[in-house]
Design a protein around this motif. Sequence first.
Motif, PDB file in Angstrom:
ATOM      1  N   GLY A 116       1.243  -1.673  -0.114  1.00 26.67           N
ATOM      2  CA  GLY A 116      -0.566   0.281   0.100  1.00 26.67           C
ATOM      3  C   GLY A 116       0.731   0.775  -0.051  1.00 26.67           C
ATOM      4  N   ILE A 117       0.706   1.797  -0.839  1.00 29.87           N
ATOM      5  CA  ILE A 117       1.258   3.369  -1.248  1.00 29.87           C
ATOM      6  C   ILE A 117       0.666   4.597  -1.075  1.00 29.87           C
ATOM      7  CG2 ILE A 117       2.726   3.974  -2.660  1.00 29.87           C
ATOM      8  CD1 ILE A 117       3.682   1.627  -3.862  1.00 29.87           C
ATOM      9  N   LYS A 118       0.963   5.268  -0.064  1.00 24.95           N
ATOM     10  CA  LYS A 118       0.699   6.608   0.259  1.00 24.95           C
ATOM     11  C   LYS A 118       1.240   7.482  -0.256  1.00 24.95           C
ATOM     12  CE  LYS A 118      -0.345   8.195   4.597  1.00 24.95           C
ATOM     13  NZ  LYS A 118      -1.323   8.658   5.393  1.00 24.95           N
ATOM     14  N   THR A 119      -0.324   8.069  -1.518  1.00 26.79           N
ATOM     15  CA  THR A 119      -0.308   9.278  -2.913  1.00 26.79           C
ATOM     16  C   THR A 119      -0.533  10.395  -1.692  1.00 26.79           C
ATOM     17  OG1 THR A 119      -1.915   8.887  -3.580  1.00 26.79           O
ATOM     18  CG2 THR A 119      -0.344   7.955  -4.829  1.00 26.79           C
ATOM     19  N   GLY A 120       0.071  11.553  -2.829  1.00 28.33           N
ATOM     20  CA  GLY A 120      -0.152  13.056  -1.740  1.00 28.33           C
ATOM     21  C   GLY A 120       0.788  13.623  -1.351  1.00 28.33           C
ATOM     22  N   ARG A 121       1.539  12.417  -0.470  1.00 30.80           N
ATOM     23  CA  ARG A 121       2.774  12.744   0.343  1.00 30.80           C
ATOM     24  C   ARG A 121       4.078  13.609   0.110  1.00 30.80           C
ATOM     25  NH1 ARG A 121       4.392  11.230   6.312  1.00 30.80           N
ATOM     26  NH2 ARG A 121       5.238  13.200   6.748  1.00 30.80           N
ATOM     27  N   PHE A 122       4.664  11.825  -0.514  1.00 32.44           N
ATOM     28  CA  PHE A 122       6.248  11.941  -1.055  1.00 32.44           C
ATOM     29  C   PHE A 122       6.082  12.002  -2.666  1.00 32.44           C
ATOM     30  CE2 PHE A 122       6.815  11.419   3.365  1.00 32.44           C
ATOM     31  CZ  PHE A 122       7.829  13.083   3.782  1.00 32.44           C
ATOM     32  N   ILE A 123       4.871  11.215  -2.896  1.00 31.18           N
ATOM     33  CA  ILE A 123       4.648  11.172  -4.617  1.00 31.18           C
ATOM     34  C   ILE A 123       3.241  11.306  -4.858  1.00 31.18           C
ATOM     35  CG2 ILE A 123       6.291   9.665  -4.498  1.00 31.18           C
ATOM     36  CD1 ILE A 123       3.871   7.105  -4.941  1.00 31.18           C
ATOM     37  N   ASN A 124       2.964  11.671  -6.108  1.00 26.51           N
ATOM     38  CA  ASN A 124       1.346  11.981  -6.625  1.00 26.51           C
ATOM     39  C   ASN A 124       1.333  10.768  -6.825  1.00 26.51           C
ATOM     40  OD1 ASN A 124       1.552  14.637  -5.330  1.00 26.51           O
ATOM     41  ND2 ASN A 124       2.653  15.490  -7.625  1.00 26.51           N
ATOM     42  N   LYS A 125       0.937  10.490  -7.851  1.00 23.45           N
ATOM     43  CA  LYS A 125       0.329   9.191  -7.914  1.00 23.45           C
ATOM     44  C   LYS A 125       1.797   7.417  -7.542  1.00 23.45           C
ATOM     45  CE  LYS A 125       1.428   9.882 -13.019  1.00 23.45           C
ATOM     46  NZ  LYS A 125       1.664   9.991 -14.317  1.00 23.45           N
ATOM     47  N   ILE A 126       1.070   6.720  -8.560  1.00 27.79           N
ATOM     48  CA  ILE A 126       1.667   5.355  -8.590  1.00 27.79           C
ATOM     49  C   ILE A 126       2.696   5.093  -9.806  1.00 27.79           C
ATOM     50  CG2 ILE A 126       1.290   3.208  -8.350  1.00 27.79           C
ATOM     51  CD1 ILE A 126       0.815   4.303  -5.209  1.00 27.79           C
ATOM     52  N   PRO A 127       3.597   4.563  -9.542  1.00 26.61           N
ATOM     53  CA  PRO A 127       4.565   4.830 -10.697  1.00 26.61           C
ATOM     54  C   PRO A 127       4.545   3.509 -11.774  1.00 26.61           C
ATOM     55  CG  PRO A 127       5.931   5.019  -8.645  1.00 26.61           C
ATOM     56  CD  PRO A 127       4.661   5.299  -8.038  1.00 26.61           C
ATOM     57  N   LEU A 128       4.031   4.284 -12.832  1.00 23.96           N
ATOM     58  CA  LEU A 128       3.436   2.701 -13.503  1.00 23.96           C
ATOM     59  C   LEU A 128       4.139   1.241 -13.844  1.00 23.96           C
ATOM     60  CD1 LEU A 128       1.962   4.724 -16.556  1.00 23.96           C
ATOM     61  CD2 LEU A 128       0.582   3.883 -14.836  1.00 23.96           C
ATOM     62  N   LYS A 129       5.986   1.719 -13.970  1.00 19.51           N
ATOM     63  CA  LYS A 129       6.237   0.523 -13.984  1.00 19.51           C
ATOM     64  C   LYS A 129       6.821  -0.808 -13.050  1.00 19.51           C
ATOM     65  CE  LYS A 129      10.191   2.906 -16.607  1.00 19.51           C
ATOM     66  NZ  LYS A 129      11.401   2.805 -16.139  1.00 19.51           N
ATOM     67  N   ILE A 130       6.295  -0.288 -11.579  1.00 17.52           N
ATOM     68  CA  ILE A 130       5.931  -1.373 -10.750  1.00 17.52           C
ATOM     69  C   ILE A 130       4.416  -1.604 -11.240  1.00 17.52           C
ATOM     70  CG2 ILE A 130       7.639   0.165  -8.928  1.00 17.52           C
ATOM     71  CD1 ILE A 130       4.120   0.643  -7.629  1.00 17.52           C
ATOM     72  N   LEU A 131       3.162  -2.399 -11.634  1.00 19.62           N
ATOM     73  CA  LEU A 131       2.282  -2.172 -11.886  1.00 19.62           C
ATOM     74  C   LEU A 131       2.065  -3.642 -12.732  1.00 19.62           C
ATOM     75  CD1 LEU A 131      -0.299   0.794 -12.034  1.00 19.62           C
ATOM     76  CD2 LEU A 131       0.338  -0.392  -9.775  1.00 19.62           C
ATOM     77  N   GLN A 132       4.108  -3.489 -12.970  1.00 17.41           N
ATOM     78  CA  GLN A 132       3.898  -4.923 -14.523  1.00 17.41           C
ATOM     79  C   GLN A 132       4.227  -5.951 -13.569  1.00 17.41           C
ATOM     80  OE1 GLN A 132       7.406  -4.519 -16.254  1.00 17.41           O
ATOM     81  NE2 GLN A 132       8.778  -3.870 -13.964  1.00 17.41           N
ATOM     82  N   TYR A 133       4.026  -6.256 -12.427  1.00 18.40           N
ATOM     83  CA  TYR A 133       4.627  -7.962 -11.701  1.00 18.40           C
ATOM     84  C   TYR A 133       3.466  -8.311 -10.966  1.00 18.40           C
ATOM     85  CZ  TYR A 133       9.380  -5.779 -11.201  1.00 18.40           C
ATOM     86  OH  TYR A 133      10.375  -5.595 -11.522  1.00 18.40           O
ATOM     87  N   ARG A 134       2.626  -8.737 -10.349  1.00 18.29           N
ATOM     88  CA  ARG A 134       1.552  -9.801 -10.173  1.00 18.29           C
ATOM     89  C   ARG A 134       0.518  -9.594  -8.456  1.00 18.29           C
ATOM     90  NH1 ARG A 134      -1.969 -12.730 -11.890  1.00 18.29           N
ATOM     91  NH2 ARG A 134      -2.391 -14.212 -10.382  1.00 18.29           N
ATOM     92  N   LEU A 135       2.049  -8.227  -7.940  1.00 12.55           N
ATOM     93  CA  LEU A 135       1.410  -8.281  -6.672  1.00 12.55           C
ATOM     94  C   LEU A 135       0.319  -6.805  -6.362  1.00 12.55           C
ATOM     95  CD1 LEU A 135       3.027  -8.578  -4.036  1.00 12.55           C
ATOM     96  CD2 LEU A 135       4.405  -6.180  -4.801  1.00 12.55           C
TER      97      LEU A 135
END
Length: 172
Positions: free
Chosen positions: A84-103
């Motif tokens: 679970g990555i909190k956005t709006g604090r240090f990043i504004n959106k989840i990096p797309l490159k990490i979505l390629q995994y089945r996690l």
Amino acid sequence: MSKKMVTLNELLEIKDFAERVTLVNKHGNLNNQITHVTIMEGPDLHEWVTGGEFVLTTWYAFSKSPDLQEDGFKKLAPRISAIGIKTGRFINKIPLKILQYRLPVFEVKTAVKFRELVQTITSEIQNYQTNMLIEVEKNYQKLIHTSLNSDDLASLVNVLGNQLHKNCFCLN
């Protein structure tokens, strides 16, 4: 056994959890079992996990060094159950490159305190563990009762087989 282990599918059915996060990676395995929660910041996060974790992070370490995030996440993803990555604090959106995994990757809403998620998740884990202990105690009591009321080893083996739902026998 009475209740299966805590999975992400089960967590998503809990209102307190589902209202605080958004599933970002629709290809993630929601049958992953969650055994504990880890809150951590650091590019070497993968070195500190043992499996079964739902990791919560603000992505702080990678926000300061984005060049480390892809390699760091590649090492982390196979070792945990979800993140679970909190956005709006240090990043504004989840990096797309990490979505390629089945996690399964969850976006944690900015206003959500990690302790709220920790409490929800650990309550489910503790309920599971409590139910397991109750079931173990019931099985133990059945075996003790049979052992005390019968000198026949076959009776004890029969009770054990029924509890395990397996054929049991004793070899001399």
